[in-house]
Motif scaffolding. Structure first.
Motif, PDB file in Angstrom:
ATOM      1  N   ASP A 181     -10.330  -6.936  15.204  1.00  0.00           N
ATOM      2  CA  ASP A 181     -11.057  -5.835  14.547  1.00  0.00           C
ATOM      3  C   ASP A 181     -12.265  -5.386  15.365  1.00  0.00           C
ATOM      4  N   SER A 182     -13.007  -6.365  15.917  1.00  0.00           N
ATOM      5  CA  SER A 182     -14.207  -5.996  16.682  1.00  0.00           C
ATOM      6  C   SER A 182     -13.831  -5.149  17.891  1.00  0.00           C
ATOM      7  N   GLU A 185     -12.803  -1.649  16.650  1.00  0.00           N
ATOM      8  CA  GLU A 185     -13.931  -0.932  16.051  1.00  0.00           C
ATOM      9  C   GLU A 185     -14.897  -0.456  17.145  1.00  0.00           C
ATOM     10  N   ARG A 203      -1.723 -10.132  24.185  1.00  0.00           N
ATOM     11  CA  ARG A 203      -0.374 -10.121  23.585  1.00  0.00           C
ATOM     12  C   ARG A 203       0.087  -8.677  23.437  1.00  0.00           C
ATOM     13  N   ARG A 207      -4.241  -8.125  16.713  1.00  0.00           N
ATOM     14  CA  ARG A 207      -4.683  -8.965  15.602  1.00  0.00           C
ATOM     15  C   ARG A 207      -5.380  -8.103  14.536  1.00  0.00           C
TER      16      ARG A 207
HETATM   17  P1  NAP Z   1     -11.079 -12.181  16.245  1.00  0.00           P
HETATM   18  O1  NAP Z   1     -10.468 -11.609  15.017  1.00  0.00           O
HETATM   19  O2  NAP Z   1     -11.104 -13.653  16.406  1.00  0.00           O
HETATM   20  O3  NAP Z   1     -10.310 -11.525  17.472  1.00  0.00           O
HETATM   21  C1  NAP Z   1     -10.552 -11.947  18.777  1.00  0.00           C
HETATM   22  C2  NAP Z   1      -9.552 -11.256  19.715  1.00  0.00           C
HETATM   23  O4  NAP Z   1      -9.835 -11.681  21.022  1.00  0.00           O
HETATM   24  C3  NAP Z   1      -8.076 -11.598  19.405  1.00  0.00           C
HETATM   25  O5  NAP Z   1      -7.287 -10.458  19.578  1.00  0.00           O
HETATM   26  C4  NAP Z   1      -7.771 -12.653  20.459  1.00  0.00           C
HETATM   27  O6  NAP Z   1      -6.425 -12.609  20.901  1.00  0.00           O
HETATM   28  C5  NAP Z   1      -8.652 -12.227  21.604  1.00  0.00           C
HETATM   29  N1  NAP Z   1      -9.046 -13.340  22.448  1.00  0.00           N
HETATM   30  C6  NAP Z   1      -9.638 -14.511  22.075  1.00  0.00           C
HETATM   31  N2  NAP Z   1      -9.889 -15.258  23.156  1.00  0.00           N
HETATM   32  C7  NAP Z   1      -9.449 -14.565  24.218  1.00  0.00           C
HETATM   33  C8  NAP Z   1      -9.440 -14.795  25.612  1.00  0.00           C
HETATM   34  N3  NAP Z   1      -9.939 -15.919  26.129  1.00  0.00           N
HETATM   35  N4  NAP Z   1      -8.921 -13.850  26.432  1.00  0.00           N
HETATM   36  C9  NAP Z   1      -8.426 -12.695  25.938  1.00  0.00           C
HETATM   37  N5  NAP Z   1      -8.405 -12.410  24.624  1.00  0.00           N
HETATM   38  C10 NAP Z   1      -8.917 -13.335  23.775  1.00  0.00           C
HETATM   39  O7  NAP Z   1     -12.601 -11.730  16.449  1.00  0.00           O
HETATM   40  P2  NAP Z   1     -13.327 -10.376  16.003  1.00  0.00           P
HETATM   41  O8  NAP Z   1     -12.490  -9.207  16.332  1.00  0.00           O
HETATM   42  O9  NAP Z   1     -14.703 -10.450  16.564  1.00  0.00           O
HETATM   43  O10 NAP Z   1     -13.404 -10.508  14.422  1.00  0.00           O
HETATM   44  C11 NAP Z   1     -14.086 -11.619  13.812  1.00  0.00           C
HETATM   45  C12 NAP Z   1     -13.984 -11.507  12.294  1.00  0.00           C
HETATM   46  O11 NAP Z   1     -14.758 -10.404  11.840  1.00  0.00           O
HETATM   47  C13 NAP Z   1     -12.543 -11.256  11.834  1.00  0.00           C
HETATM   48  O12 NAP Z   1     -12.344 -11.909  10.618  1.00  0.00           O
HETATM   49  C14 NAP Z   1     -12.503  -9.788  11.628  1.00  0.00           C
HETATM   50  O13 NAP Z   1     -11.526  -9.376  10.683  1.00  0.00           O
HETATM   51  C15 NAP Z   1     -13.921  -9.502  11.149  1.00  0.00           C
HETATM   52  N6  NAP Z   1     -14.289  -8.129  11.490  1.00  0.00           N
HETATM   53  C16 NAP Z   1     -13.982  -7.155  10.601  1.00  0.00           C
HETATM   54  C17 NAP Z   1     -14.280  -5.847  10.892  1.00  0.00           C
HETATM   55  C18 NAP Z   1     -13.924  -4.792   9.909  1.00  0.00           C
HETATM   56  O14 NAP Z   1     -13.313  -5.101   8.908  1.00  0.00           O
HETATM   57  N7  NAP Z   1     -14.259  -3.540  10.139  1.00  0.00           N
HETATM   58  C19 NAP Z   1     -14.886  -5.509  12.095  1.00  0.00           C
HETATM   59  C20 NAP Z   1     -15.182  -6.534  12.993  1.00  0.00           C
HETATM   60  C21 NAP Z   1     -14.857  -7.834  12.681  1.00  0.00           C
HETATM   61  P3  NAP Z   1      -5.219 -13.080  19.935  1.00  0.00           P
HETATM   62  O15 NAP Z   1      -5.022 -11.978  18.967  1.00  0.00           O
HETATM   63  O16 NAP Z   1      -4.060 -13.249  20.883  1.00  0.00           O
HETATM   64  O17 NAP Z   1      -5.644 -14.371  19.338  1.00  0.00           O
END
Ligand code: NAP
Length: 355
Positions: A181-182, A185, A203, A207
């Motif tokens: 999502d981050s 967004e 991938r 996600r």
């Molecule tokens: P996240 O959901 O953990 O996503 C991290 C992304 O980075 C995943 O796609 C992951 O790949 C990838 N990744 C992780 N390690 C990596 C690496 N070493 N090399 C390349 N890619 C890598 O983190 P986030 O997007 O910061 O979100 C954190 C939480 O906040 C989530 O629960 C999210 O739903 C929430 N959030 C919500 C909103 C919203 O609702 N508007 C906005 C921002 C965040 P894989 O997919 O292959 O694991």
């Protein structure tokens, strides 16, 4: 409270008169409040608990100033229409907290004892403090890719904050790393400035949730590079290119870009709260609207308990709220220790105010 001599507005002028409190005044055996962390939430809690005559002690952690201190420029913090650098803002906050009596220890907390009050706090330098209240403001750190060039070019094209740095990439081409999502967004936010954003995901499925996915996929400025990881970031003084490796075929390629925004998750700095304070499934501390954690007397503010807003302004607000609630909590604690205390103080205050 001992050792404090604050004097607010008694001169009748518009500026409050403040006598700066020296940090080297002897500390009490049990502190009123220890603030853990020196980001915007921590300094704001220091300003408010300091002004409330609580003589707060703030333990900085390893990164003085927190994430804002490594941000190029802050243009969205209210009150500074001309903008200022992250380090400048962090220094101003620290100066303001110290001006109101926040004592600062450059140290790193390694352990807390939550069986209080008083609560125990141990630090890396071997110090052992006790405090009747704690404000946890340890923040979160962006997860790093850990590839060559990432650290050297941070602040010179490598960024973890589109809101902070996106504006500097008007008319440029960018890379966003991540598929959550981050990443989407922030990629969508960056379309306001950059002409082309390539989202690099390891991938072939995102996600991120359906809505963000749909919006990103239909945005003409966003392009996806599937099954790919960034293996290095290159550039002399600023980012010029990234090296990509295809996770399916192993093929290596170079992609020219002006900037790399990395969104592979955040890690809350929660190491010494494990098993002691309630956390959500992502490891963030759970707080209520009054910034209370699961242990009465321990409050939390800023990104250690908030992964949604992650802004300087919101962390400041949370730090202020935690400080105000701490003040209330300590007053109630004191009242319990000395029953009838307020009953005695109130008539005295009314008596004194007649003169
Ligand atoms: P996240 O959901 O953990 O996503 C991290 C992304 O980075 C995943 O796609 C992951 O790949 C990838 N990744 C992780 N390690 C990596 C690496 N070493 N090399 C390349 N890619 C890598 O983190 P986030 O997007 O910061 O979100 C954190 C939480 O906040 C989530 O629960 C999210 O739903 C929430 N959030 C919500 C909103 C919203 O609702 N508007 C906005 C921002 C965040 P894989 O997919 O292959 O694991």
């Amino acid at each position: 409270m001992d050792g404090l001599n604050l004097n607010f507005g008694l001169g009748g002028g518009s500026e409050p008169e403040v006598e700066t409190v020296l940090n080297d005044a002897p500390r009490p055996e049990v502190e009123n409040v220890i603030i853990i962390g020196s980001g915007p939430a921590g300094w704001s809690a220091g300003i408010y608990t300091g002004r409330a005559n609580l003589r707060p002690l703030l333990i900085t952690g390893n990164e003085l100033g927190g994430q804002v201190a490594i941000t190029n420029e802050v243009e969205n913090y209210p009150g500074f229409p001309e903008g200022l650098t992250g380090p400048e803002l962090a220094e101003k906050m620290q100066a303001q907290a110290q001006k109101f009596g926040t004592a600062v220890e450059i140290d790193y907390v390694t352990e807390i004892d939550v069986a209080g009050p008083p609560f125990g706090v141990k630090t890396a330098s071997g110090k052992h403090y006790r405090a009747n209240a704690l404000i946890v403001a340890t923040g979160a750190s962006p997860r790093k890719l850990g590839v060559p060039g990432e650290e050297r070019l941070t602040g010179r094209g490598v960024s973890y904050c589109a809101t902070c740095d996106g504006f500097f990439f008007r008319g440029k081409e960018l890379v966003v790393v991540g598929g959550g999502d981050s990443a989407l967004e922030e990629a969508l936010f960056l379309t306001r400035f950059a002409t082309k954003i390539r989202v690099i995901h390891r991938r072939a499925q995102l996600r991120a949730g359906a809505t963000l996915k749909r919006r990103a996929e239909s945005n003409p400025r966003i392009e996806f590079v599937w099954n790919s990881v960034v293996t290095r970031i290159d550039g002399e003084n600023k980012v010029e290119s990234v090296t990509l490796k295809n996770t399916a075929t192993g093929a290596v390629s170079e992609l020219r870009t002006d900037g790399v925004f990395i969104y592979v998750g955040h890690l809350p700095n929660n190491q010494f709260f494990q098993g002691k304070l309630a956390m959500d499934e992502l490891g963030y501390l759970i707080t209520d609207k009054l910034m209370r954690t699961s242990v009465p007397g321990i409050f939390a503010a800023g990104e250690i308990q908030d992964h949604r807003f992650r802004q300087v302004a919101t962390s400041v607000g949370q730090g202020v709220a935690a400080a105000m609630e701490t003040e209330k909590y300590l007053a109630e604690l004191e009242d319990r220790a000395y029953p009838g205390h307020t009953a005695y103080i109130e008539p005295l205050r009314r008596f004194v105010s007649r003169f």
